[in-house]
Design a protein around this motif. Structure first.
Motif, PDB file in Angstrom:
ATOM      1  N   UNK A  40       0.929  -1.340  -0.049  1.00  0.00           N
ATOM      2  CA  UNK A  40       0.050   0.017   0.154  1.00  0.00           C
ATOM      3  C   UNK A  40       0.795   1.192   0.124  1.00  0.00           C
ATOM      4  N   UNK A  41       2.157   1.085   0.246  1.00  0.00           N
ATOM      5  CA  UNK A  41       3.100   2.326   0.210  1.00  0.00           C
ATOM      6  C   UNK A  41       3.526   2.271  -1.321  1.00  0.00           C
ATOM      7  N   UNK A  42       3.361   3.625  -2.075  1.00  0.00           N
ATOM      8  CA  UNK A  42       3.838   3.528  -3.285  1.00  0.00           C
ATOM      9  C   UNK A  42       5.397   3.387  -3.552  1.00  0.00           C
ATOM     10  N   UNK A  43       5.893   2.788  -4.605  1.00  0.00           N
ATOM     11  CA  UNK A  43       7.106   2.553  -4.868  1.00  0.00           C
ATOM     12  C   UNK A  43       8.122   3.884  -4.932  1.00  0.00           C
ATOM     13  N   UNK A  44       9.152   3.631  -4.573  1.00  0.00           N
ATOM     14  CA  UNK A  44      10.263   4.735  -4.872  1.00  0.00           C
ATOM     15  C   UNK A  44      10.227   5.341  -6.438  1.00  0.00           C
ATOM     16  N   UNK A  45       9.779   4.287  -7.196  1.00  0.00           N
ATOM     17  CA  UNK A  45       9.963   4.715  -8.722  1.00  0.00           C
ATOM     18  C   UNK A  45       8.845   5.673  -9.032  1.00  0.00           C
ATOM     19  N   UNK A  59      -6.881   3.578  -3.016  1.00  0.00           N
ATOM     20  CA  UNK A  59      -6.259   2.285  -3.081  1.00  0.00           C
ATOM     21  C   UNK A  59      -6.274   1.364  -4.273  1.00  0.00           C
ATOM     22  N   UNK A  60      -5.428   1.438  -5.354  1.00  0.00           N
ATOM     23  CA  UNK A  60      -5.601   0.333  -6.353  1.00  0.00           C
ATOM     24  C   UNK A  60      -4.405   0.195  -6.846  1.00  0.00           C
ATOM     25  N   UNK A  61      -4.015  -0.801  -7.774  1.00  0.00           N
ATOM     26  CA  UNK A  61      -2.707  -1.177  -8.306  1.00  0.00           C
ATOM     27  C   UNK A  61      -2.636  -1.451  -9.573  1.00  0.00           C
ATOM     28  N   UNK A  62      -1.544  -0.907 -10.192  1.00  0.00           N
ATOM     29  CA  UNK A  62      -1.602  -1.160 -11.665  1.00  0.00           C
ATOM     30  C   UNK A  62       0.160  -1.891 -11.967  1.00  0.00           C
ATOM     31  N   UNK A  63       0.100  -2.818 -12.222  1.00  0.00           N
ATOM     32  CA  UNK A  63       1.367  -3.709 -12.740  1.00  0.00           C
ATOM     33  C   UNK A  63       2.108  -3.928 -11.454  1.00  0.00           C
ATOM     34  N   UNK A  64       1.262  -4.068 -10.134  1.00  0.00           N
ATOM     35  CA  UNK A  64       1.781  -4.669  -9.091  1.00  0.00           C
ATOM     36  C   UNK A  64       2.234  -3.392  -8.086  1.00  0.00           C
ATOM     37  N   UNK A  65       1.925  -2.045  -8.607  1.00  0.00           N
ATOM     38  CA  UNK A  65       2.518  -0.826  -7.962  1.00  0.00           C
ATOM     39  C   UNK A  65       1.190  -0.218  -7.387  1.00  0.00           C
ATOM     40  N   UNK A  66       1.353   0.403  -6.255  1.00  0.00           N
ATOM     41  CA  UNK A  66       0.320   1.292  -5.815  1.00  0.00           C
ATOM     42  C   UNK A  66       0.407   2.546  -6.576  1.00  0.00           C
ATOM     43  N   UNK A  67      -0.782   2.815  -6.976  1.00  0.00           N
ATOM     44  CA  UNK A  67      -0.886   4.273  -7.501  1.00  0.00           C
ATOM     45  C   UNK A  67      -1.348   5.445  -6.490  1.00  0.00           C
ATOM     46  N   UNK A  68      -0.564   6.523  -6.576  1.00  0.00           N
ATOM     47  CA  UNK A  68      -0.609   7.520  -5.499  1.00  0.00           C
ATOM     48  C   UNK A  68      -0.329   8.853  -6.043  1.00  0.00           C
TER      49      UNK A  68
END
Length: 871
Positions: A149-154, A387-396
């Motif tokens: 649920x924490x967005x990626x550093x990407x 809270x939703x995921x795209x390609x396994x990453x949390x969108x934020x």
């Protein structure tokens, strides 16, 4: 540890002893977390801050309606100790002991998360975390069963790249703290910078000496600095920036650490005060993940972000714990896990109830597949936002916080879902008049000839052309004998060459930007042809005149006014010039070339560098063609200078050698100076145009003045003298020419006689050595020789013995030679009578015997009288 123990006891009481009015289905979940400080974790007492959020989520879950309210999340805590080996052992022990687990919850340490996440597919487990997953799209192949649920550093790196592109910053430097997570973040940032065509000038790591790394950025003139460091290192970094004067209007700091907490680099350090640190950090922008949503409506948990914040703080007071930045994401992670497990359980019940085969349970592979689809398709409104995921990453949403003074101001947002950056420009404040420049601004500046300079030089060229036309008109309609005898058709050719070279000055465009490329190329070719043809024509005429004057001066013979070899020489030079220019124009035509000059600093702005440029006529092999032109012009001009130097003090007819030499020297000097000036001033078009134009016009004026000035002045002062000299003078000149030709013929005959005399003298010397030779009778053209022969016979002496005695031979020769030389009159080139004294002595005869003519014949032995004609 005491607070952590109380939190764990409370959590176990909630998960095991919580009794509700309805029967709830238990859902066992493994919770992997470092308990307490953890060995080497760097996240002291992290569990205490997160436990409060998880406890609050479990409480709120019991109050929700079906289907979420029908399930109870039972968390089994596993102490990872931030040790991958211990974590993997604890996981296997828990799965062996049972019950059956479908999901792993939590995971804070990156090393543990990476190892466990790779093992999840083999263990048929799915992990829901609340810490940032490893960045990079390639990692999804390894971490396909990991969701956070924490967005990626990407996403934070994407926001940084968008900010760079918005302000057109293409040259940056990176300074990174050496931690596993930040090093992974740095690698992903460099990949994205490379993809966005942003140059990374320097990448430095924060070592023991932080200032040395920061100084390297300054030495490489880095203006835009991306910092990746934790909050505890921020004050030290900005202290070094303050000491190195790496702040202000020329620099922009962008801190990209992927955190969520407030950032206040006001902590004093050993070498700087808090005010100094704040001064250096003023204007810096920090990119952080939004910790809480902005909506005022309740989400899936029934709480708004504000109400959750109040409840969480109350829970911290109750647990006597400290707040942690990841608490809101841990709260939403519980709801994601409950939602996904609930849907899978409902799907399993539906299958057991309505499937054709009753009482058939799902296999582990089917349950894992359903659970993965349930987590991927999760869409709920949490306290941290959607809270939703795209390609396994949390969108934020990533926030851009600018430090202004001692407080942070939200100046922009970046949505990872839409990849859009929204800046609040009215809130952005920079230390300078605008955003800092990533490097010195390169401002192009065209160098061209201004209208005033072009007008002055063009007016001078037009005046020179008018004067030349006037002189040409006078020459074409000449009536004065001086103009007729000065040079004939060569005057017209010389004036035509001056007209062409003067016209080339007018063909220089004042500004290359005002004409098209095609027009510019035409002007370049026309200027080359007019200048080259004019200079070649003028130089050829002057060379022919100089050669003619030199020939007349040395040989003492005047050439006729129309002489075919001179016209052939002139025609050959023009044909050679036309051949070279035509070949140049066909094989390598002149084109517009932008010439970059040396950069200059702008005195009004130190960050601006002026890059002067100018339009230039050039071709691919222009140096080769210039060598060819100079290769045949140089020797001809050198020959002309040599001839002009030899005739500088002579006067050949009406042609002054001094003025002719001056013209040749002027053409050579001005031509060499023009070529040199063109090379030296090519970087400055105004100076190049003015100097080259002045040299061309100066050469033309000098030639006009020296060749036509005195003659036209004489004609103007003696206008009535329109007739040539009298016929008597012409006859005298013709007679003088005839006498000169006769003199040349006599001189030729004298040379032949000299050869004969030398032959006879040689024979006489040889005859002295002979004895008993036939008598030789010498017949003289004078009566004295006859008398000598008669006296000898009458004396009764023997002739064969003394007829060839040396005394008699010297006597005969001394008489004959003066008579022969006196036969040439002085008027036709003969010697004077006084010259006979040279032959009065025997020595004089020896030295001058080559000029005499003698004949020898033997006297008869008898008394026969010889007539003078017999000699």
């Amino acid at each position: 540890m005491e607070r952590s123990g109380r939190s764990l006891l409370l959590l176990c009481w909630l998960t095991v002893s919580l009794v509700t009015a309805q029967v709830r289905h238990p859902l066992p979940v493994l919770w992997m977390m470092p308990v307490g400080s953890g060995s080497g974790s760097g996240r002291e007492n992290l569990t205490a801050g997160v436990t409060a959020a998880v406890t609050l989520a479990l409480k709120d879950l019991t109050t929700r309606a079906a289907p979420l309210g029908n399930y109870e999340i039972q968390l089994q805590l596993l102490d990872s100790q931030c040790d991958p080996a211990q974590s993997l052992k604890a996981l296997f022990d828990a799965m062996w002991a049972g019950p059956k687990y479908l999901m792993v919850f939590g995971g804070v340490c990156p090393s543990v998360t990476s190892l466990i996440a790779r093992s999840l597919p083999a263990l048929n487990l799915v992990q829901v975390s609340f810490d940032a997953p490893p960045p990079g799209p390639a990692n999804r192949k390894w971490y396909g069963n990991l969701f956070s649920t924490m967005p990626s550093d990407r996403a934070v790196n994407q926001a940084a790249v968008k900010l760079l592109q918005r302000h057109k910053w293409t040259r940056v430097g990176i300074v990174t703290q050496e931690t596993p997570r930040l090093l992974q973040m740095k690698k992903d940032l460099m990949r994205q910078l490379l993809k966005a065509d942003v140059q990374t000038v320097s990448t430095e790591s924060l070592s023991d000496d932080v200032c040395s790394s920061v100084k390297t950025l300054k030495d490489r003139d880095v203006r835009i600095i991306i910092g990746q460091f934790e909050e505890d290192s921020a004050s030290e970094v900005f202290c070094c920036a303050y000491r190195l004067n790496l702040f202000g209007a020329r620099y922009q700091w962008i801190v990209v650490d992927g955190g969520t907490g407030g950032w206040r680099p006001g902590r004093p350090v050993s070498d700087c005060t808090a005010d100094s640190v704040l001064t250096a950090a003023d204007g810096s922008i920090r990119l952080q993940i939004r910790p809480l949503g902005k909506k005022t409506t309740a989400g899936v948990s029934g709480r708004t972000p504000q109400s959750y914040q109040e409840a969480y703080l109350g829970q911290l007071v109750q647990d006597r714990s400290q707040p942690r930045p990841l608490h809101a994401f841990a709260y939403d992670a519980v709801w994601v896990a409950a939602s996904a497990l609930g849907r899978v359980t409902e799907a399993a019940k539906h299958r057991e109830r309505y499937d054709t085969q009753r009482n058939v349970t799902l296999s582990e592979e089917e349950e894992l597949k359903l659970l993965l689809e349930a987590v991927k398709n999760t869409q709920l409104e949490g306290v941290t936002g959607p809270v939703f995921f795209r390609n396994g990453e949390r969108m934020s949403t990533t926030e851009l916080i600018q430090l202004q003074g001692s407080s942070g101001v939200l100046v922009g947002e970046f949505s990872s879902a839409s990849q859009q950056l929204r800046l609040r420009n009215h809130l952005l404040k920079f230390r300078g008049p605008g955003p800092a420049r990533d490097q010195n601004l390169l401002r192009l500046q065209r160098r061209h000839v201004n209208l005033l300079q072009y007008g002055i030089v063009s007016s001078a060229a037009a005046l020179t052309i008018v004067i030349t036309l006037i002189v040409l008109f006078i020459v074409l309609h000449r009536k004065h004998w001086l103009l007729k005898s000065s040079g004939g058709s060569q005057d017209e050719l010389l004036l035509l060459g001056l007209l062409l070279s003067s016209s080339s000055v007018l063909l220089s465009a004042p500004d290359g930007a005002s004409v098209s490329d095609r027009t510019f190329e035409i002007l370049c070719s026309a200027r080359l042809w007019t200048l080259s043809a004019g200079q070649t024509l003028s130089a050829a005429v002057l060379l022919i005149r100089t050669w003619t004057a030199y020939f007349l001066c040395c040989v003492r013979q005047k050439l006729r006014r129309s002489r075919q070899p001179t016209h052939c020489l002139l025609l050959g030079m023009l044909l050679l010039e036309a051949l070279v220019l035509t070949t140049w124009q066909i094989l390598d035509p002149l084109r517009r070339v932008v010439l970059q000059h040396r950069a200059e600093s702008d005195p009004s702005d130190p960050d601006v560098v002026l890059q002067p440029f100018s339009d230039h006529c050039s071709s691919s092999n222009v140096e080769l063609w210039l060598r060819v032109v100079c290769g045949y012009r140089g020797p001809l001009l050198g020959l002309g200078c040599f001839l002009a130097w030899n005739i500088r003090s002579t006067q050949v007819g009406h042609v002054s050698g001094q003025r002719l030499a001056l013209s040749v020297f002027a053409v050579t000097a001005f031509g060499a100076s023009g070529a040199t000036a063109s090379l030296l001033t090519s970087h400055n078009p105004p100076v190049h145009f003015c100097l080259s134009g002045a040299l061309v016009l100066g050469c033309n004026v000098c030639v006009l003045n020296s060749q036509f000035g005195p003659t036209i002045l004489h004609v103007s002062l003696n206008g009535s003298e329109t007739q040539p000299p009298s016929e008597v003078e012409e006859e005298e000149e013709e007679e003088d020419e005839q006498l000169t030709r006769s003199n040349l013929l006599l001189k030729s005959r004298t040379s032949q006689l000299d050869v004969e005399i030398e032959t006879i003298t040689t024979q006489l010397l040889e005859s002295e050595m002979r004895t008993n030779i036939a008598e030789v009778r010498s017949v003289s053209w004078l009566d004295e020789d006859l008398r000598v022969c008669a006296d000898d016979r009458s004396s009764g002496r023997k002739r064969p013995h003394d007829v060839n005695s040396p005394e008699l031979m010297w006597r005969r020769l001394s008489v004959q030679l003066p008579i022969l030389h006196l036969s040439y009159l002085p008027a036709i080139g003969g010697v004077k009578s006084s010259s006979s004294s040279l032959f009065g002595s025997r020595d004089a005869f020896i030295h001058h015997h080559e000029a005499s003519v003698t004949t020898r014949r033997s006297c008869p032995p008898d008394d026969t009288h010889l007539e003078p004609g017999d000699c």
